[in-house]
Scaffold this motif. Structure first.
Motif, PDB file in Angstrom:
ATOM      1  N   VAL A  35      45.962  40.667  33.648  1.00 28.01           N
ATOM      2  CA  VAL A  35      45.075  40.505  34.938  1.00 28.01           C
ATOM      3  C   VAL A  35      43.680  41.107  34.626  1.00 28.01           C
ATOM      4  CG1 VAL A  35      44.814  40.643  37.300  1.00 28.01           C
ATOM      5  CG2 VAL A  35      47.037  40.074  36.258  1.00 28.01           C
TER       6      VAL A  35
ATOM      7  N   ARG B 210      39.936  41.910  36.456  1.00 24.50           N
ATOM      8  CA  ARG B 210      39.436  42.148  37.781  1.00 24.50           C
ATOM      9  C   ARG B 210      37.856  42.961  37.589  1.00 24.50           C
ATOM     10  NH1 ARG B 210      38.785  45.450  42.045  1.00 24.50           N
ATOM     11  NH2 ARG B 210      38.491  44.483  44.405  1.00 24.50           N
TER      12      ARG B 210
ATOM     13  N   ALA C  37      43.064  44.862  34.727  1.00 20.66           N
ATOM     14  CA  ALA C  37      43.928  45.471  36.233  1.00 20.66           C
ATOM     15  C   ALA C  37      45.287  45.502  36.077  1.00 20.66           C
ATOM     16  CB  ALA C  37      43.307  44.642  37.500  1.00 20.66           C
ATOM     17  N   GLY C  38      45.881  44.930  35.296  1.00 22.06           N
ATOM     18  CA  GLY C  38      47.164  44.862  35.015  1.00 22.06           C
ATOM     19  C   GLY C  38      47.681  43.893  34.021  1.00 22.06           C
TER      20      GLY C  38
ATOM     21  N   GLU D  36      52.783  40.426  42.664  1.00 23.14           N
ATOM     22  CA  GLU D  36      52.239  41.575  41.772  1.00 23.14           C
ATOM     23  C   GLU D  36      50.865  41.117  41.093  1.00 23.14           C
ATOM     24  OE1 GLU D  36      54.715  44.104  39.564  1.00 23.14           O
ATOM     25  OE2 GLU D  36      56.391  43.873  40.799  1.00 23.14           O
TER      26      GLU D  36
ATOM     27  N   ASP E 199      48.158  40.538  43.732  1.00 18.92           N
ATOM     28  CA  ASP E 199      47.858  41.782  43.798  1.00 18.92           C
ATOM     29  C   ASP E 199      46.852  42.568  43.016  1.00 18.92           C
ATOM     30  OD1 ASP E 199      47.831  44.288  45.713  1.00 18.92           O
ATOM     31  OD2 ASP E 199      48.838  45.159  43.990  1.00 18.92           O
ATOM     32  N   ALA E 200      46.983  42.266  41.942  1.00 13.25           N
ATOM     33  CA  ALA E 200      46.311  43.071  40.993  1.00 13.25           C
ATOM     34  C   ALA E 200      44.884  42.146  40.789  1.00 13.25           C
ATOM     35  CB  ALA E 200      46.871  43.010  39.150  1.00 13.25           C
TER      36      ALA E 200
ATOM     37  N   GLY F 131      43.025  45.151  42.290  1.00 14.19           N
ATOM     38  CA  GLY F 131      42.896  45.937  40.941  1.00 14.19           C
ATOM     39  C   GLY F 131      43.780  46.590  40.532  1.00 14.19           C
ATOM     40  N   GLY F 132      45.190  46.663  40.892  1.00 13.86           N
ATOM     41  CA  GLY F 132      46.343  47.242  40.587  1.00 13.86           C
ATOM     42  C   GLY F 132      46.530  48.678  41.193  1.00 13.86           C
ATOM     43  N   ARG F 133      46.664  49.882  40.425  1.00 16.58           N
ATOM     44  CA  ARG F 133      46.987  51.065  41.275  1.00 16.58           C
ATOM     45  C   ARG F 133      45.769  51.478  42.106  1.00 16.58           C
ATOM     46  NH1 ARG F 133      49.442  53.783  35.888  1.00 16.58           N
ATOM     47  NH2 ARG F 133      51.365  52.533  35.473  1.00 16.58           N
TER      48      ARG F 133
ATOM     49  N   ALA G 129      44.999  50.418  35.310  1.00 20.38           N
ATOM     50  CA  ALA G 129      45.497  49.003  35.356  1.00 20.38           C
ATOM     51  C   ALA G 129      46.997  49.161  35.362  1.00 20.38           C
ATOM     52  CB  ALA G 129      44.997  48.196  34.120  1.00 20.38           C
ATOM     53  N   ALA G 130      47.792  48.585  36.154  1.00 21.08           N
ATOM     54  CA  ALA G 130      49.144  48.543  36.271  1.00 21.08           C
ATOM     55  C   ALA G 130      49.924  47.922  35.063  1.00 21.08           C
ATOM     56  CB  ALA G 130      49.663  47.564  37.427  1.00 21.08           C
TER      57      ALA G 130
END
Length: 509
Positions: free
Chosen positions: A470, A472, A477-478, A489, A492-493, A497-499, A504-505
């Motif tokens: 992902v 962003r 971002a993931g 999930e 959301d990333a 933008g993840g965490r 990045a997640a």
């Protein structure tokens, strides 16, 4: 007018071209204040029908009724005068002119004498934009607007002519999810105002989100029409293609397979920063992200079309410096660009020339082209990819969108590229052609190619990719794979933008 009465009726419309009947006895109706989806595979007759409605093509037989009265359009001006506006996928705007000049082109208000009354023009356009719920300065140059904003300018242009029927041809093809939701909001607003809309799209989930009724064409004939609540997505697919489409899942990645492409810390100013990824032989990896996240720019940089300012690229374990697409080709990379017409095809040239373009050395001896060898190779690829054409000499601009996309794919098959970068590989193609392209991508991976895919359709990425990255705002971002490859999930990333700590997640296994 009673909204249950047809505002527009098409009865028995037929249009023939040499050797083919594009539209054959089609009936179609449209009510005020409704969205009527018009569906069909590429070549089903949709484009011909809307060109007849918009006055760009004449009919050979049949009747068009507007408010119950028979009409006959000899030009787009005739259709506009009758209140019908067609907004094509390729927008007809002048980028160096302002929003007001584009909206009121041909009917700008005059001041005393011969001059343009610019204050009146700007006020009028501001009023039309307000009707659409759009905040946009009438003096802004259209060339500075996003694709989504330009589409709204086209709609404003139609409304400025008091159009009561709007035909939207593939409006979502170049839009991200947020822009699409805004467009749907505008369409719902117009529907409440009594405007009738014809909506054409290959994305069936959009049809169920916005349409009141749906009609399906196949091979130039009307297959059927239904209220949207009385048909299923699978039923529409069957009506368009004549078959049920299979479910294609992504094969798991072989972690023992050699790494074909390695990217470390790649960056380009105002596009993307610190991108690292790897791609193994036989692997299909997707890249998700909203429009403007840097996905396309990343693929262009990997292919050498744009130069990264930081980072390293390795191909088959060897560091490379790809300063141009020619160098990328020499290292076995191929790119299917986001815009096939502007960046991927020579529209005025033959299908054969487009396919062999990147592999001419295969078909030459002592610098002289061997046409028979070229023809055999191209015909074999046409059969393998099921490209529908009169022959290899047919101009590629006359092919359907799905077949044009297959021509670009055939180019990289002819080149035997080991690393393939696909940017929106099924944009603007019908559901049947999509499945064929998905199967081709899987066949390429099975043969040992490494495939990196950018797509704005999450369902597409989930259908064919066992691992999804992902992006962003220009950064990763993931990364999601295995049991963690869940749509919520990934979304959301994309949006958040993840965490929360900004890193990045990474979710695998």
């Amino acid at each position: 007018m009673n909204r249950n009465s047809p505002l527009l009726e098409v009865v028995g419309i037929t249009r023939r071209f040499p050797g083919v009947t594009a539209v054959d006895g089609v009936d179609f109706s449209l009510r005020a204040g409704e969205v009527h989806a018009l569906l069909g595979e590429n070549g089903a007759g949709k484009s011909t029908l809307i060109k007849i409605l918009g006055g760009a093509l004449g009919k050979d037989r049949g009747t068009i009724l507007l408010n119950g009265a028979s009409v006959d359009f000899h030009s787009p001006a005739d259709a506009l005068a009758a209140g019908i506006a067609v907004i094509y996928q390729e927008l007809v705007l002048c980028p160096h002119l302002s929003v007001a000049e584009n909206v009121l082109m041909g009917h700008l208000p005059r001041a005393a004498g011969l001059g343009i009354d610019w204050p009146a023009a700007n006020r009028r356009v501001a009023g039309v934009l307000a009707q659409l719920g759009v905040t946009l300065a009438p003096t802004t140059l259209v060339g500075r607007l996003s694709t989504a904003q330009q589409q709204l300018v086209e709609i404003a242009k139609a409304l400025s002519r008091d159009s009561r029927i709007l035909v939207l041809d593939e409006p979502s093809a170049a839009l991200g999810q947020r822009d699409l939701e805004h467009l749907f909001g505008v369409m719902r607003l117009l529907r409440e105002q009594g405007v009738a809309l014809v909506y054409i799209s290959h994305r069936l989930e959009e049809v169920f989100a916005i349409a009141d009724r749906v009609s399906v064409l196949k091979d130039g004939r009307l297959v059927g029409h239904w209220p949207i609540g009385e048909v299923t997505m699978q039923g529409l697919v069957r009506a368009m293609t004549g078959r049920d489409l299979g479910v294609i899942g992504g094969a798991e990645t072989d972690i023992a397979a050699p790494v074909r492409l390695e990217v470390r810390g790649l960056g380009r100013k105002d596009a993307f920063q610190d991108i690292s990824l790897s791609l193994r032989a036989g692997e299909i990896v997707g890249i998700a992200g909203i429009v403007g996240s840097g996905r396309t720019e990343l693929l262009r940089a990997i292919f050498g079309a744009d130069q990264p300012e930081t980072g390293e690229i390795e191909v088959d374990g060897v560091p490379v410096r790809l300063r141009s697409p020619v160098q990328a080709l020499r290292h076995g990379l191929g790119l299917l660009p986001e815009d096939r017409k502007l960046q991927g095809l020579l529209l005025g040239r033959a299908l054969r020339e487009n396919v062999s373009l990147a592999s001419l050395r295969r078909f030459t001896r002592f610098g002289i082209l061997r046409p028979a060898q070229e023809e055999r190779a191209v015909r074999a690829l046409m059969g393998e990819l099921q490209i529908v054409a009169r022959g290899s000499g047919q101009s590629v601009e006359t092919l359907s969108g799905g077949n044009q996309q297959k021509v670009v794919l055939a180019r990289w098959l002819a080149r035997q590229c080991g690393i393939l970068l696909f940017d929106e590989p099924t944009r603007g193609v019908d559901v049947g052609a999509k499945e064929e392209i998905y199967r081709l991508i899987h066949a390429l991976a099975a043969s040992g190619a490494a495939v990196l895919i950018v797509s704005s359709e999450l369902k597409e990425l989930f259908a064919i990719c066992p691992r999804i990255l992902v992006m962003r705002e220009g950064r990763l971002a993931g990364e999601f794979a295995g049991s963690h490859l869940r749509e919520e999930e990934v979304v959301d990333a994309m949006l958040m933008g993840g965490r929360s700590d900004g890193t990045a997640a990474v979710a695998t296994g």
